[in-house]
Write a protein that holds these residues in place. Structure first.
Motif, short mmCIF file in Angstrom:
data_model
loop_
_atom_site.label_atom_id
_atom_site.label_comp_id
_atom_site.label_asym_id
_atom_site.label_seq_id
_atom_site.Cartn_x
_atom_site.Cartn_y
_atom_site.Cartn_z
N MET A 1 2.39 10.71 -9.32
CA MET A 1 1.45 11.12 -10.36
C MET A 1 0.87 12.49 -10.03
O MET A 1 0.69 13.33 -10.92
CB MET A 1 0.33 10.08 -10.49
CG MET A 1 0.80 8.73 -11.02
SD MET A 1 -0.53 7.49 -11.01
CE MET A 1 -1.70 8.25 -12.13
N GLU A 2 0.56 12.72 -8.75
CA GLU A 2 0.01 14.01 -8.35
C GLU A 2 1.04 15.13 -8.56
O GLU A 2 0.70 16.24 -8.99
CB GLU A 2 -0.44 13.96 -6.89
CG GLU A 2 -1.67 13.08 -6.66
CD GLU A 2 -2.02 12.93 -5.19
OE1 GLU A 2 -3.16 12.58 -4.88
OE2 GLU A 2 -1.12 13.16 -4.34
N GLN A 3 2.29 14.81 -8.26
CA GLN A 3 3.33 15.81 -8.47
C GLN A 3 3.49 16.13 -9.96
O GLN A 3 3.62 17.31 -10.35
CB GLN A 3 4.65 15.29 -7.91
CG GLN A 3 4.70 15.24 -6.38
CD GLN A 3 6.00 14.66 -5.86
OE1 GLN A 3 6.93 14.39 -6.63
NE2 GLN A 3 6.06 14.44 -4.55
N ASP A 4 3.49 15.07 -10.80
CA ASP A 4 3.59 15.30 -12.25
C ASP A 4 2.41 16.12 -12.75
O ASP A 4 2.57 17.03 -13.59
CB ASP A 4 3.64 13.96 -12.99
CG ASP A 4 4.93 13.21 -12.73
OD1 ASP A 4 5.91 13.84 -12.29
OD2 ASP A 4 4.96 11.98 -12.96
N ALA B 1 -3.99 12.78 -17.05
CA ALA B 1 -3.59 12.17 -15.77
C ALA B 1 -4.70 12.19 -14.73
O ALA B 1 -4.72 11.36 -13.81
CB ALA B 1 -2.35 12.87 -15.22
N GLU B 2 -5.64 13.13 -14.85
CA GLU B 2 -6.66 13.30 -13.80
C GLU B 2 -7.52 12.06 -13.57
O GLU B 2 -7.75 11.68 -12.42
CB GLU B 2 -7.52 14.52 -14.14
CG GLU B 2 -6.79 15.85 -13.92
CD GLU B 2 -7.57 17.04 -14.42
OE1 GLU B 2 -8.68 16.84 -14.97
OE2 GLU B 2 -7.09 18.18 -14.26
N VAL C 1 0.84 -1.20 0.00
CA VAL C 1 0.00 0.00 0.00
C VAL C 1 0.88 1.25 0.00
O VAL C 1 0.57 2.24 -0.69
CB VAL C 1 -0.94 0.01 1.22
CG1 VAL C 1 -1.70 1.32 1.32
CG2 VAL C 1 -1.95 -1.14 1.12
N ALA C 2 1.96 1.22 0.76
CA ALA C 2 2.88 2.36 0.79
C ALA C 2 3.45 2.62 -0.60
O ALA C 2 3.57 3.78 -1.04
CB ALA C 2 4.01 2.11 1.78
N SER C 3 3.79 1.54 -1.32
CA SER C 3 4.30 1.70 -2.68
C SER C 3 3.24 2.30 -3.60
O SER C 3 3.53 3.19 -4.42
CB SER C 3 4.75 0.34 -3.22
OG SER C 3 5.20 0.45 -4.55
N THR C 4 2.00 1.83 -3.43
CA THR C 4 0.90 2.36 -4.25
C THR C 4 0.67 3.83 -3.95
O THR C 4 0.46 4.65 -4.87
CB THR C 4 -0.39 1.56 -3.98
OG1 THR C 4 -0.14 0.18 -4.22
CG2 THR C 4 -1.51 2.03 -4.87
N ILE C 5 0.72 4.20 -2.68
CA ILE C 5 0.55 5.60 -2.30
C ILE C 5 1.68 6.43 -2.87
O ILE C 5 1.47 7.56 -3.35
CB ILE C 5 0.49 5.73 -0.77
CG1 ILE C 5 -0.79 5.08 -0.23
CG2 ILE C 5 0.53 7.20 -0.35
CD1 ILE C 5 -0.86 5.02 1.28
N GLN D 1 -6.68 5.95 -8.95
CA GLN D 1 -5.64 5.51 -8.02
C GLN D 1 -5.94 5.98 -6.61
O GLN D 1 -5.67 5.27 -5.64
CB GLN D 1 -4.29 6.07 -8.48
CG GLN D 1 -3.09 5.44 -7.79
CD GLN D 1 -2.79 4.06 -8.32
OE1 GLN D 1 -3.59 3.47 -9.04
NE2 GLN D 1 -1.64 3.52 -7.97
N THR D 2 -6.51 7.16 -6.48
CA THR D 2 -6.90 7.67 -5.16
C THR D 2 -7.97 6.77 -4.54
O THR D 2 -7.92 6.46 -3.34
CB THR D 2 -7.44 9.11 -5.27
OG1 THR D 2 -6.41 9.95 -5.81
CG2 THR D 2 -7.85 9.64 -3.90
N GLU D 3 -8.92 6.33 -5.35
CA GLU D 3 -9.96 5.42 -4.86
C GLU D 3 -9.37 4.09 -4.42
O GLU D 3 -9.75 3.53 -3.37
CB GLU D 3 -11.00 5.19 -5.95
CG GLU D 3 -12.16 4.32 -5.50
CD GLU D 3 -13.20 4.13 -6.61
OE1 GLU D 3 -14.16 3.36 -6.40
OE2 GLU D 3 -13.03 4.75 -7.68
#
Length: 236
Positions: free
Chosen positions: A60-63, A121-122, A50-54, A128-130
């Motif tokens: 992605m959010e930074q990009d 990306a949105e 989960v940490a890796s997924t986060i 991914q957030t879900e």
């Protein structure tokens, strides 16, 4: 490990029927200790996944944020180049004005590209957030289950020790019932009573013998008295 695999594993572990497993166990304490170790290990592995997924989501959010910022900056550059071109055209410097207009077009193209990348990306970021939210919820459920396991383990161990103590006590009581010490006391009491009776018998025998001796003595005394009286009659 894919996101779906991680999510499926967390969900499966979170739904584990702990009570059914305990009911089927021959040695609940050993089974629970092993189950707790396995469960804690699974939680640790799931936390890493989960940490890796986060982490991927945050990248992605930074990009995305960089694309949004880049689109804003290119827009500002396009506006600045366009205004410069307008100023030069007013001054009659058409060639220079055209060069700045071309720069504005280039900037607008870069702005458009950055906006497209941000929009693309949105949906991925939202999905991914879900997934991350579900993974976090799954981990929370796993930790709750682990707490239930630990509590159930402590309860069963306490009950097992109590049952063992009761069984030991009942075995001791059963052995006492089998030995029946009261019957031994009764036999000993009977023996004492017999000894007392023998003593009483001997005492009575001794008393009877003594009475007979005194009776014999009394009889001898009577004979002597008679003899004395007979002698007195003859002497008269």
């Amino acid at each position: 490990m894919s996101k779906q695999t991680i999510l499926g594993r967390v969900a499966q572990l979170a739904k584990a029927n702990v009570h059914a497993l305990l009911d089927q166990a021959e040695d609940p304490q050993k089974m629970l200790d092993q189950l707790i170790r396995d469960y804690a290990s699974n939680i640790s592995e799931a936390e890493e996944a989960v940490a890796s997924t986060i982490g991927n989501l945050r990248l992605m959010e930074q990009d995305h944020q960089e694309d949004v910022s880049a689109a804003r900056e290119w827009g500002e550059k396009a506006l600045a180049a366009s205004r410069k071109a307008d100023g030069l055209r007013v001054e009659g410097r058409t060639a220079e004005a055209d060069r700045f207009d071309n720069l504005a077009k280039v900037a607008l193209g870069r702005q458009l590209q950055s906006e497209k990348e941000a929009r693309t990306a949105e949906p991925t970021i939202a999905a991914q957030t879900e997934v991350v939210d579900k993974l976090k919820a799954g981990l929370d459920q796993m930790k709750v289950k682990l707490g239930e396991l630990q509590a159930r383990r402590d309860e069963l161990v306490a009950r097992a020790k109590s049952a063992q103590a009761r069984n030991t006590m009942m075995d001791a009581v059963k052995s006492i019932d089998v030995l029946d010490p009261t019957s031994e006391l009764s036999r000993f009491e009977d023996k004492v009573r017999r000894e007392e009776a023998r003593a009483m018998g001997k005492q009575e025998l001794a008393a009877s013998s003594l009475d007979a001796q005194f009776e014999q003595l009394d009889a001898l005394g009577d004979e002597a008295e008679i003899a004395a009286r007979l002698a007195a009659l003859k002497a008269a």
